[in-house]
Scaffold this motif. Structure first.
Motif, PDB file in Angstrom:
ATOM      1  N   ASN A 277       0.574  65.624  38.639  1.00  0.00           N
ATOM      2  CA  ASN A 277       1.427  65.346  39.792  1.00  0.00           C
ATOM      3  C   ASN A 277       2.222  64.049  39.642  1.00  0.00           C
ATOM      4  OD1 ASN A 277       0.497  67.675  41.021  1.00  0.00           O
ATOM      5  ND2 ASN A 277      -1.088  66.617  42.197  1.00  0.00           N
ATOM      6  N   VAL A 278       1.654  63.070  38.936  1.00  0.00           N
ATOM      7  CA  VAL A 278       2.312  61.771  38.817  1.00  0.00           C
ATOM      8  C   VAL A 278       3.272  61.723  37.631  1.00  0.00           C
ATOM      9  CG1 VAL A 278       0.713  60.567  37.259  1.00  0.00           C
ATOM     10  CG2 VAL A 278       1.802  59.309  39.149  1.00  0.00           C
ATOM     11  N   CYS A 279       3.230  62.721  36.755  1.00  0.00           N
ATOM     12  CA  CYS A 279       4.040  62.702  35.537  1.00  0.00           C
ATOM     13  C   CYS A 279       5.530  62.892  35.865  1.00  0.00           C
ATOM     14  CB  CYS A 279       3.597  63.790  34.573  1.00  0.00           C
ATOM     15  SG  CYS A 279       4.565  63.827  33.050  1.00  0.00           S
ATOM     16  N   PRO A 280       6.399  61.976  35.420  1.00  0.00           N
ATOM     17  CA  PRO A 280       7.833  62.104  35.721  1.00  0.00           C
ATOM     18  C   PRO A 280       8.535  63.215  34.961  1.00  0.00           C
ATOM     19  CG  PRO A 280       7.463  60.226  34.282  1.00  0.00           C
ATOM     20  CD  PRO A 280       6.112  60.736  34.667  1.00  0.00           C
ATOM     21  N   THR A 281       7.879  63.770  33.931  1.00  0.00           N
ATOM     22  CA  THR A 281       8.474  64.903  33.211  1.00  0.00           C
ATOM     23  C   THR A 281       7.720  66.209  33.475  1.00  0.00           C
ATOM     24  OG1 THR A 281       7.183  64.388  31.209  1.00  0.00           O
ATOM     25  CG2 THR A 281       9.397  63.444  31.375  1.00  0.00           C
ATOM     26  N   GLY A 282       6.715  66.168  34.347  1.00  0.00           N
ATOM     27  CA  GLY A 282       6.053  67.377  34.800  1.00  0.00           C
ATOM     28  C   GLY A 282       5.117  68.043  33.811  1.00  0.00           C
ATOM     29  N   ILE A 283       4.555  67.294  32.857  1.00  0.00           N
ATOM     30  CA  ILE A 283       3.671  67.911  31.866  1.00  0.00           C
ATOM     31  C   ILE A 283       2.210  67.664  32.227  1.00  0.00           C
ATOM     32  CG2 ILE A 283       5.378  67.626  30.043  1.00  0.00           C
ATOM     33  CD1 ILE A 283       3.558  65.347  28.950  1.00  0.00           C
ATOM     34  N   ASP A 284       1.348  68.385  31.543  1.00  0.00           N
ATOM     35  CA  ASP A 284      -0.101  68.184  31.662  1.00  0.00           C
ATOM     36  C   ASP A 284      -0.555  67.488  30.391  1.00  0.00           C
ATOM     37  OD1 ASP A 284      -2.842  68.303  31.919  1.00  0.00           O
ATOM     38  OD2 ASP A 284      -2.872  70.355  32.687  1.00  0.00           O
ATOM     39  N   ILE A 285      -0.873  66.207  30.484  1.00  0.00           N
ATOM     40  CA  ILE A 285      -1.236  65.420  29.302  1.00  0.00           C
ATOM     41  C   ILE A 285      -2.507  65.944  28.659  1.00  0.00           C
ATOM     42  CG2 ILE A 285      -2.596  63.731  30.587  1.00  0.00           C
ATOM     43  CD1 ILE A 285      -0.245  63.038  27.590  1.00  0.00           C
ATOM     44  N   ARG A 286      -3.287  66.712  29.402  1.00  0.00           N
ATOM     45  CA  ARG A 286      -4.535  67.251  28.865  1.00  0.00           C
ATOM     46  C   ARG A 286      -4.293  68.314  27.798  1.00  0.00           C
ATOM     47  NH1 ARG A 286      -7.179  68.919  34.468  1.00  0.00           N
ATOM     48  NH2 ARG A 286      -5.074  69.766  34.621  1.00  0.00           N
ATOM     49  N   ASN A 287      -3.056  68.797  27.704  1.00  0.00           N
ATOM     50  CA  ASN A 287      -2.713  69.768  26.665  1.00  0.00           C
ATOM     51  C   ASN A 287      -2.435  69.114  25.314  1.00  0.00           C
ATOM     52  OD1 ASN A 287      -2.912  72.060  28.299  1.00  0.00           O
ATOM     53  ND2 ASN A 287      -0.823  71.812  29.057  1.00  0.00           N
ATOM     54  N   GLY A 288      -2.455  67.795  25.268  1.00  0.00           N
ATOM     55  CA  GLY A 288      -2.200  67.103  24.007  1.00  0.00           C
ATOM     56  C   GLY A 288      -0.817  66.483  23.966  1.00  0.00           C
ATOM     57  N   THR A 289      -0.484  65.882  22.829  1.00  0.00           N
ATOM     58  CA  THR A 289       0.813  65.232  22.661  1.00  0.00           C
ATOM     59  C   THR A 289       1.940  66.250  22.734  1.00  0.00           C
ATOM     60  OG1 THR A 289      -0.189  63.552  21.239  1.00  0.00           O
ATOM     61  CG2 THR A 289       2.194  63.799  21.116  1.00  0.00           C
ATOM     62  N   GLN A 290       2.953  65.941  23.556  1.00  0.00           N
ATOM     63  CA  GLN A 290       4.082  66.850  23.764  1.00  0.00           C
ATOM     64  C   GLN A 290       5.383  66.072  23.693  1.00  0.00           C
ATOM     65  OE1 GLN A 290       2.860  69.073  27.548  1.00  0.00           O
ATOM     66  NE2 GLN A 290       1.070  67.861  27.009  1.00  0.00           N
ATOM     67  N   LEU A 291       6.460  66.753  23.288  1.00  0.00           N
ATOM     68  CA  LEU A 291       7.744  66.071  23.158  1.00  0.00           C
ATOM     69  C   LEU A 291       8.252  65.562  24.494  1.00  0.00           C
ATOM     70  CD1 LEU A 291      10.470  67.858  24.134  1.00  0.00           C
ATOM     71  CD2 LEU A 291       9.757  69.266  22.227  1.00  0.00           C
ATOM     72  N   GLU A 292       7.809  66.157  25.616  1.00  0.00           N
ATOM     73  CA  GLU A 292       8.264  65.726  26.933  1.00  0.00           C
ATOM     74  C   GLU A 292       7.651  64.398  27.357  1.00  0.00           C
ATOM     75  OE1 GLU A 292       6.953  68.716  26.245  1.00  0.00           O
ATOM     76  OE2 GLU A 292       7.826  70.329  27.465  1.00  0.00           O
ATOM     77  N   CYS A 293       6.532  64.016  26.760  1.00  0.00           N
ATOM     78  CA  CYS A 293       5.824  62.804  27.156  1.00  0.00           C
ATOM     79  C   CYS A 293       6.591  61.570  26.685  1.00  0.00           C
ATOM     80  CB  CYS A 293       4.414  62.792  26.580  1.00  0.00           C
ATOM     81  SG  CYS A 293       3.470  61.309  27.012  1.00  0.00           S
ATOM     82  N   VAL A 294       6.881  60.674  27.632  1.00  0.00           N
ATOM     83  CA  VAL A 294       7.609  59.452  27.299  1.00  0.00           C
ATOM     84  C   VAL A 294       6.684  58.236  27.288  1.00  0.00           C
ATOM     85  CG1 VAL A 294       9.829  60.289  28.127  1.00  0.00           C
ATOM     86  CG2 VAL A 294       8.285  59.100  29.705  1.00  0.00           C
ATOM     87  N   ASN A 295       5.375  58.478  27.320  1.00  0.00           N
ATOM     88  CA  ASN A 295       4.393  57.383  27.263  1.00  0.00           C
ATOM     89  C   ASN A 295       4.597  56.353  28.365  1.00  0.00           C
ATOM     90  OD1 ASN A 295       3.295  56.938  23.802  1.00  0.00           O
ATOM     91  ND2 ASN A 295       3.611  58.790  24.991  1.00  0.00           N
ATOM     92  N   CYS A 296       4.836  56.838  29.595  1.00  0.00           N
ATOM     93  CA  CYS A 296       5.104  55.930  30.707  1.00  0.00           C
ATOM     94  C   CYS A 296       3.833  55.353  31.315  1.00  0.00           C
ATOM     95  CB  CYS A 296       5.910  56.655  31.781  1.00  0.00           C
ATOM     96  SG  CYS A 296       4.982  57.936  32.647  1.00  0.00           S
TER      97      CYS A 296
END
Length: 472
Positions: A277-296
């Motif tokens: 819910n808090v992710c600004p790119t709408g991903i689930d970090i529990r799925n692992g490293t993703q290109l959408e993750c900006v390490n915020c």
């Protein structure tokens, strides 16, 4: 991870199955790392806004005037003649970012990227102030266009436009120079219609990016996210979910008070979805490293808050490498990092050395195209040349003249003998070089010419002198 669980990699998280945009409504972040990011963002925002208006030795601190091919980097002016220095500077920047990506993942995106800073620390915070937190934004988006929605949307879009207009002005100051921008503002928009049109175009672009395109810039437009697949490895420190601890033997499970999760074989993840819910790119970090993750780090703060509430250890989501999670290996300075560091040090050394060797006055003397030599009385051979002197400083170079250093001869300027080169200006003209044939060694001779300011040698340059083949 099963095939069904891995289906998230088949599409981008912000696109629905029918191909339409899945609008992201992130929860307002809070926590220790978010506070640190705010301080870093304030410093960088001040740097971005004020850099075009700061001057060092009369030079704008940062300027990228592409049209006139003039660049200032940290107060050092660069001209087309210094293009090699500019290229090396850009390569150093790329290697520097690559080095930090290999070591610390996409930390640049989360902490220093202008897109993230403006989006998360300016526009998103205004949105939280006007529209409310995640739940309120979702309800406002779904409700009909009543007076409340019209009022909030109008106010938000108006503020977004004003900020976009300010950013466009700052951006224009980088391109054309702050002095010229201030002069244009003083003169009024009617005196510089083309500049005003350009300003409105920039404003529209920034408004589009921050009001609508948003996180899609990081996911779709920015190539840096795709570089992760090449640069990251199992030893890179990234924002990571500790799946060993979070899943355990029987996977994650909702929280129940007084339940012994360890005996039941459940991990520490209580499946509350707050990290999503808090992710600004709408991903689930529990799925692992993703290109959408900006390490915020928003998910780190949110997860730590939840862990504290349920009396479980913090750090379920944290800065860590895959090897640290699976093998308990700490960060090491790998040979790959040593290689990047060596390249960075070498390039930096080359740039520093070339900067020290760089002259404040650039001199070019070339033979006039299509002209041969002239044979004068007294066995004198004459060639005609054109000269260009570029003054890279903010001070005039006075009483400039040329002297032939080798071989012996005489230089005669057309129209004047001595002249001044104005600050950040180019001086051009024509000159004749006359040499006794006895001092020439063939039909093509290399000349060494000194450029003097009063009696001080400030630059040396070379030229090619033509003579009859019989003189050797």
């Amino acid at each position: 991870m099963s095939q069904d669980q891995d289906n998230f990699r088949d599409s981008i998280g912000t696109i629905k199955e029918d191909g339409k945009r899945a609008w992201v409504f992130p929860k307002k972040p809070s926590g220790k790392l978010y506070e640190y990011r705010k301080y870093v963002s304030y410093v960088l925002l001040a740097f971005l806004i004020f850099s075009p208006f700061i001057k060092i030795n009369g030079n704008q601190f940062l300027m990228f005037n592409v049209l006139e091919r003039r660049f200032n980097i940290f107060g050092f002016p660069f001209y087309p003649q210094d293009f090699h220095l500019f290229v090396i500077s850009m390569i150093i920047g790329v290697v520097f970012i690559a080095l930090f990506t290999v070591a610390f993942g996409r930390i640049f995106c989360g902490w220093m990227c202008p897109q993230t800073i403006f989006m998360e620390m300016v526009f998103r915070r205004i949105e939280f102030w006007i529209d409310g937190d995640r739940g309120a934004q979702i309800r406002l988006d779904r409700q009909e266009w009543n007076a409340e929605k019209i009022r909030k949307r109008t106010l938000k879009w108006f503020i977004f436009f004003i900020i976009s207009f300010i950013i466009a002005n700052v951006f224009l100051a980088y391109l054309i120079g702050s002095d010229r921008l201030i002069q244009y503002i003083t003169d009024g928009p009617t005196q510089h219609v083309s500049t005003m049109v350009s300003l409105l175009i920039f404003t529209a672009v920034f408004y589009f990016v921050f009001a609508w395109f948003r996180e899609q810039v990081c996911i779709i437009a920015c190539p840096y996210g795709r570089m992760q697949g090449v640069l990251l490895d199992n030893k890179s420190i990234v924002v990571a979910y500790d799946h060993k601890r979070g899943e355990a033997e029987n996977g994650r499970k909702k929280w129940r008070k007084n339940e012994n999760r360890e005996e039941l074989g459940h991990g520490d993840c209580i499946d509350c979805f707050q990290c999503v819910n808090v992710c600004p790119t709408g991903i689930d970090i529990r799925n692992g490293t993703q290109l959408e993750c900006v390490n915020c780090t928003a998910c780190i703060d949110e997860c730590d808050t939840i862990m504290e509430k349920v009396n479980l250890p913090k750090g379920l989501i944290r800065y860590a490498s895959e090897d640290e999670i699976t093998k308990k290996e700490k960060f090491k300075f790998t040979p790959r990092l040593k290689g990047y560091t060596a390249v960075l040090v070498i390039l930096t050394g080359v740039l520093v050395g070339m900067m020290f060797l760089r002259n404040d006055l650039e001199a070019n003397i070339l033979r006039l195209p299509g002209q041969l030599y002239e044979h004068k009385e007294g066995n004198i051979i004459s060639n005609v040349f054109t000269y260009k002197l570029l003054n890279k400083t903010t001070k005039a170079v006075e009483d400039v003249h040329f002297e032939l250093m080798s071989p012996k001869g005489e230089i005669k300027l057309v129209r004047t003998d001595n002249f001044d080169v104005q600050p950040e200006a180019l001086a051009e003209g024509t000159l004749f070089i006359e040499i006794n044939a006895a001092a020439l060694s063939g039909d093509k001779n290399n000349l060494k010419i000194g450029v003097y300011s009063k009696d001080k040698l400030i630059e040396t340059t070379t030229a090619r002198f033509l003579a009859p083949r019989s003189y050797k």
